[in-house]
Scaffold this motif. Sequence first.
Motif, PDB file in Angstrom:
ATOM      1  N   SER A  83       0.723  -1.272   0.257  1.00  0.00           N
ATOM      2  CA  SER A  83       0.038  -0.069   0.033  1.00  0.00           C
ATOM      3  C   SER A  83       1.029   1.315   0.001  1.00  0.00           C
ATOM      4  O   SER A  83       1.907   1.281   0.508  1.00  0.00           O
ATOM      5  CB  SER A  83      -0.788   0.054   1.268  1.00  0.00           C
ATOM      6  N   ARG A  85       0.347   3.793   1.882  1.00  0.00           N
ATOM      7  CA  ARG A  85       0.287   4.543   2.768  1.00  0.00           C
ATOM      8  C   ARG A  85       1.578   4.496   3.834  1.00  0.00           C
ATOM      9  O   ARG A  85       2.290   5.696   4.383  1.00  0.00           O
ATOM     10  CB  ARG A  85      -0.650   3.836   4.061  1.00  0.00           C
ATOM     11  N   SER A 123      -2.472   1.972   8.149  1.00  0.00           N
ATOM     12  CA  SER A 123      -1.661   1.114   6.991  1.00  0.00           C
ATOM     13  C   SER A 123      -1.563  -0.345   7.560  1.00  0.00           C
ATOM     14  O   SER A 123      -1.144  -1.176   6.854  1.00  0.00           O
ATOM     15  CB  SER A 123      -0.756   1.563   6.516  1.00  0.00           C
ATOM     16  N   ASP A 193      -4.615   3.340  -4.695  1.00  0.00           N
ATOM     17  CA  ASP A 193      -3.476   4.393  -4.468  1.00  0.00           C
ATOM     18  C   ASP A 193      -3.433   5.445  -5.515  1.00  0.00           C
ATOM     19  O   ASP A 193      -2.935   6.584  -5.219  1.00  0.00           O
ATOM     20  CB  ASP A 193      -2.357   3.600  -4.455  1.00  0.00           C
TER      21      ASP A 193
END
Length: 413
Positions: A83, A85, A123, A193
């Motif tokens: 991810s 994050r 996250s 994302d």
Amino acid sequence: MDPVRNPYAPGAGQRPPELAGRGRELDVFDIVLERIARGRPERSLMLTGLRGVGKTVLLNTLRSQAINRLWGSGKIEARPDQSLRRPVAAALHMAVRELAPRHRAPDRIDAFLGVLKAFAQRSAPTGRGGSAPKLRDRWQPGIDVPAASGRADSGDIEIDLVELLSDAAAVASDVGTGIAVFIDEMQDLGPEDVSALCAACHELSQLGAPLIVVGAGLPHLPAVLSAAKSYSERLFRYQRIDRLDRIAADQALCAPAEREDVEYEQKALDLLYEKSGGYPYFVQAYGKATWDHAPRSPITAADVRVAAPEAEAELAVGFFGSRFERATPAEREYMRAMATLSLVEGESGGPVRDDMDAAVPTAEIARALGRKPASLSPARDALIKKGLIYSGERGTVAFTVPHFGRYLRTQPA
């Protein structure tokens, strides 16, 4: 020639001794930084190109330009299994730490770090059945302040990223500077994302906030961004990073050699350009091998011919071979068909030429293999995910690595 004095650097992301042919890109970024410093609107920047053209080197150089202007900066490398994050939180943490000593209100820095911590903690991945994440999967930001509540912590990456980047830009504005976030391999970001990043850049550009994103990726990166947000075509400034022209390639070889009191004969430069195709990574690889084999200055075409097999052997193992080994037998068959189809007859029935970096229609690949196009979709999709090929436009594919077709035609079936 003394190998210790060899000036060439054929490494992944390693800056060459002479960054030739990229003056325009550096000048454009200088203008972007200056415009933002004066409160003028500017777009974030996307660099696209094949592997081996020096995108990562250029990205690092642009970051140095930002740092020299006292901007806060952070860099991440996108991964398809991760991810956005956690890495973007780490990048912004680094950027704001660079600005903190110049900020007059420590409370403002602490407030932002609280938001950053809240964003990062969202996250944390969970295991099967919702179990707690393992310690190795947790990001430890080293932030002493408590996590904030109600800002950048909704769990919706698009909402949270807009809020986080807006707050980071406000911190930069307080000290009269900006923040630049550099993202390498940007095509590997997940769809959510990418969408969130586009939304955040859109919001920042509307506010005139002093924060920009500089991304680098394969040639299909614009299509990835466009699939996420239709307005991305107008949101970013796109720069295609391509092979060096002849003048720049010669400069990349000659300038560092001259600093070592070494010269090249013109025929040697002719042959080196023919071998390398002007691709920066190949220019460095052939230059390094040629230097090590040349007995004296000036370096001759004969020296290049002697050294070329060593350069090609190294490329075959490290640059081409490692990628070829990642492919399954079905995927190799697909790529070999692409490589064969890149051999095209010249104009007016002229000699066959190797159009090695051109896109190939997927229908022609299916026809060459005697298969239905749908049956080849799994192989094609897997090769795209592995970063070996890309689809710049519907119905075509091309290699992400220059000269890969030529390499494949030398491999046994």
